[in-house]
Scaffold this motif. Structure first.
Motif, short mmCIF file in Angstrom:
data_model
loop_
_atom_site.label_atom_id
_atom_site.label_comp_id
_atom_site.label_asym_id
_atom_site.label_seq_id
_atom_site.Cartn_x
_atom_site.Cartn_y
_atom_site.Cartn_z
N UNK A 1 17.32 63.48 53.90
CA UNK A 1 16.42 63.79 55.00
C UNK A 1 17.01 64.79 56.00
N UNK A 2 18.31 65.01 55.96
CA UNK A 2 18.90 66.01 56.85
C UNK A 2 18.35 67.40 56.58
N UNK A 3 17.89 67.63 55.36
CA UNK A 3 17.33 68.93 55.00
C UNK A 3 16.03 69.23 55.75
N UNK A 4 15.36 68.16 56.21
CA UNK A 4 14.10 68.36 56.92
C UNK A 4 14.19 67.89 58.37
N UNK A 5 15.38 67.79 58.90
CA UNK A 5 15.55 67.43 60.30
C UNK A 5 16.10 66.04 60.56
N UNK A 6 16.21 65.23 59.56
CA UNK A 6 16.81 63.91 59.71
C UNK A 6 15.84 62.83 60.14
N UNK A 7 16.21 61.59 59.88
CA UNK A 7 15.40 60.43 60.24
C UNK A 7 15.69 60.04 61.68
N UNK A 8 14.73 59.38 62.31
CA UNK A 8 14.91 58.94 63.68
C UNK A 8 15.94 57.84 63.82
N UNK A 9 15.92 56.88 62.92
CA UNK A 9 16.85 55.76 62.95
C UNK A 9 17.74 55.82 61.72
N UNK A 10 18.96 55.31 61.88
CA UNK A 10 19.90 55.34 60.76
C UNK A 10 19.34 54.61 59.54
N UNK A 11 18.71 53.46 59.74
CA UNK A 11 18.21 52.69 58.60
C UNK A 11 17.07 53.38 57.87
N UNK A 12 16.47 54.42 58.48
CA UNK A 12 15.40 55.17 57.83
C UNK A 12 15.91 56.40 57.09
N UNK A 13 17.21 56.67 57.20
CA UNK A 13 17.78 57.81 56.48
C UNK A 13 17.61 57.61 54.98
N UNK A 14 17.48 58.71 54.28
CA UNK A 14 17.31 58.69 52.83
C UNK A 14 18.57 59.27 52.20
#
Length: 100
Positions: free
Chosen positions: A65-78
């Motif tokens: 998800x860092x490629x598209x700006x990252x997730x809001x919360x750590x647990x939502x990271x892909x």
């Protein structure tokens, strides 16, 4: 830290890599990985966060998800295994820090 703690940490990190290998090549959200890894009842999300950060710092996983700006919360990271992480999970390459 005693040797039992060290062994437990190595087993947990290897288990996380093995679980990620089961999803490969599909990325997975961290909250899903945490729920499916089934480590043990005393393994909480703060320990999981440390282990995931370690695997990321070693280059074994990357945050998709860092490629598209990252997730809001750590647990939502892909996350997804890197090629190097897949080799460690498949045991075709050895990392002494994960060997027992």
């Amino acid at each position: 830290m005693d040797s039992a703690d060290t062994i437990r940490i190595k087993q947990t990190r290897r288990l996380l890599l093995t679980n990620l290998e089961q999803f490969y090549p599909t990325p997975v959200r961290l909250d899903t990985l945490f729920r499916t890894a089934c480590i043990d009842p005393t393994y909480d999300f703060s320990l999981f966060t440390k282990d995931i950060t370690y695997l990321h710092d070693k280059g074994y996983i990357h945050y998709v998800d860092d490629l598209i700006g990252g997730a809001g919360k750590f647990e939502h990271k892909v996350v997804k295994l890197t090629a190097e992480g897949k080799e460690i999970a498949d045991r075709t390459r050895i990392d002494d820090a994960l060997e027992i």
